[in-house]
Structures are given as structure tokens and as C-alpha cells.
Design a protein around this motif. Sequence first.
Motif, PDB file in Angstrom:
ATOM      1  N   TYR A   1     -33.467   9.742 -35.839  1.00  0.00           N
ATOM      2  CA  TYR A   1     -32.143  10.046 -36.742  1.00  0.00           C
ATOM      3  C   TYR A   1     -31.658  11.469 -36.273  1.00  0.00           C
ATOM      4  CZ  TYR A   1     -34.226   7.082 -40.248  1.00  0.00           C
ATOM      5  OH  TYR A   1     -34.669   5.819 -41.077  1.00  0.00           O
ATOM      6  N   MET A   2     -32.096  12.451 -35.792  1.00  0.00           N
ATOM      7  CA  MET A   2     -31.635  13.703 -35.167  1.00  0.00           C
ATOM      8  C   MET A   2     -31.061  13.281 -34.014  1.00  0.00           C
ATOM      9  SD  MET A   2     -31.887  15.661 -37.869  1.00  0.00           S
ATOM     10  CE  MET A   2     -31.265  17.199 -36.913  1.00  0.00           C
ATOM     11  N   GLN A   3     -31.705  12.624 -33.240  1.00  0.00           N
ATOM     12  CA  GLN A   3     -30.928  12.265 -31.835  1.00  0.00           C
ATOM     13  C   GLN A   3     -29.715  11.331 -32.172  1.00  0.00           C
ATOM     14  OE1 GLN A   3     -34.198  10.129 -30.149  1.00  0.00           O
ATOM     15  NE2 GLN A   3     -34.895  11.662 -28.886  1.00  0.00           N
ATOM     16  N   TYR A   4     -29.548  10.538 -33.200  1.00  0.00           N
ATOM     17  CA  TYR A   4     -28.628   9.686 -33.541  1.00  0.00           C
ATOM     18  C   TYR A   4     -27.348  10.627 -33.920  1.00  0.00           C
ATOM     19  CZ  TYR A   4     -25.141   7.409 -36.430  1.00  0.00           C
ATOM     20  OH  TYR A   4     -24.172   6.850 -36.953  1.00  0.00           O
ATOM     21  N   LEU A   5     -27.619  11.584 -34.664  1.00  0.00           N
ATOM     22  CA  LEU A   5     -26.458  12.464 -35.182  1.00  0.00           C
ATOM     23  C   LEU A   5     -26.086  13.239 -33.856  1.00  0.00           C
ATOM     24  CD1 LEU A   5     -28.043  13.587 -38.683  1.00  0.00           C
ATOM     25  CD2 LEU A   5     -25.898  11.943 -38.189  1.00  0.00           C
ATOM     26  N   ALA A   6     -27.168  13.647 -33.246  1.00  0.00           N
ATOM     27  CA  ALA A   6     -26.593  14.461 -31.934  1.00  0.00           C
ATOM     28  C   ALA A   6     -25.798  13.991 -31.098  1.00  0.00           C
ATOM     29  CB  ALA A   6     -28.108  15.122 -31.349  1.00  0.00           C
ATOM     30  N   ASN A   7     -26.348  12.810 -30.553  1.00  0.00           N
ATOM     31  CA  ASN A   7     -25.467  11.733 -29.671  1.00  0.00           C
ATOM     32  C   ASN A   7     -24.047  11.371 -30.329  1.00  0.00           C
ATOM     33  OD1 ASN A   7     -27.462  11.824 -27.898  1.00  0.00           O
ATOM     34  ND2 ASN A   7     -28.601   9.832 -28.675  1.00  0.00           N
ATOM     35  N   PHE A   8     -24.084  11.222 -31.588  1.00  0.00           N
ATOM     36  CA  PHE A   8     -22.815  10.881 -32.078  1.00  0.00           C
ATOM     37  C   PHE A   8     -21.687  11.983 -32.299  1.00  0.00           C
ATOM     38  CE2 PHE A   8     -19.624   9.978 -35.439  1.00  0.00           C
ATOM     39  CZ  PHE A   8     -19.583   8.739 -35.680  1.00  0.00           C
TER      40      PHE A   8
END
Length: 91
Positions: free
Chosen positions: A65-72
Motif C-alpha cells: 500500500y505504501m509503495q502504491y501511494l508513493a508510486n502514484f
Amino acid sequence: MALSMESGDIDMTLDNATEFFGWCALIGFGVLLLATVMLVVLRNWIIGMHRALFDVSAEQLRLLYMQYLANFKIAWLFLCVIPWLSLQLVG
């Protein structure tokens, strides 16, 4: 946008591009904010659902989830905000 009825194409002006990227940045920020709020408020429900669907541990899901938010956020900045700011400076 200026529409040319004879040729059927759209003339893109600096103002149109600036407005387009401004709306993209605003909509992208809304999606980012909504995803962040949902992951904070509905964390346990979302983790339970994704654990059942994909058989992934809760610790791995938190990291994903943190990777998703960071990439987004990075994509939003580079594809929407920076072009809009650049066009604001040029115009």
C-alpha cells in the motif's frame, strides 16, 4: 479548445494545455487523497479483503500500500503537476 469544423482537428493552445494539466493535477490529487483516506480509515477491512483474495500477509500488504501511494504520487507529480507548473511559468 478551438475546434476547426473543416479539418476535424483540435488546435491546442498554451492556455488549453495549461487548463488540461491543471484539471489533471486536481483530479489526480483527489484520487490520491481518496486512496490515502480509504487506506487509513478502512485499513483492516481492505487488508482482510486483499488477504482473502491474494493470500498475502498483512505486513506485505502494508508495504504494498505504501509503495502504491508513493508510486502514484511520483507519477502524479511528474505527469500532471510539473507540466502544469512549467506551462504556468511559460504563459
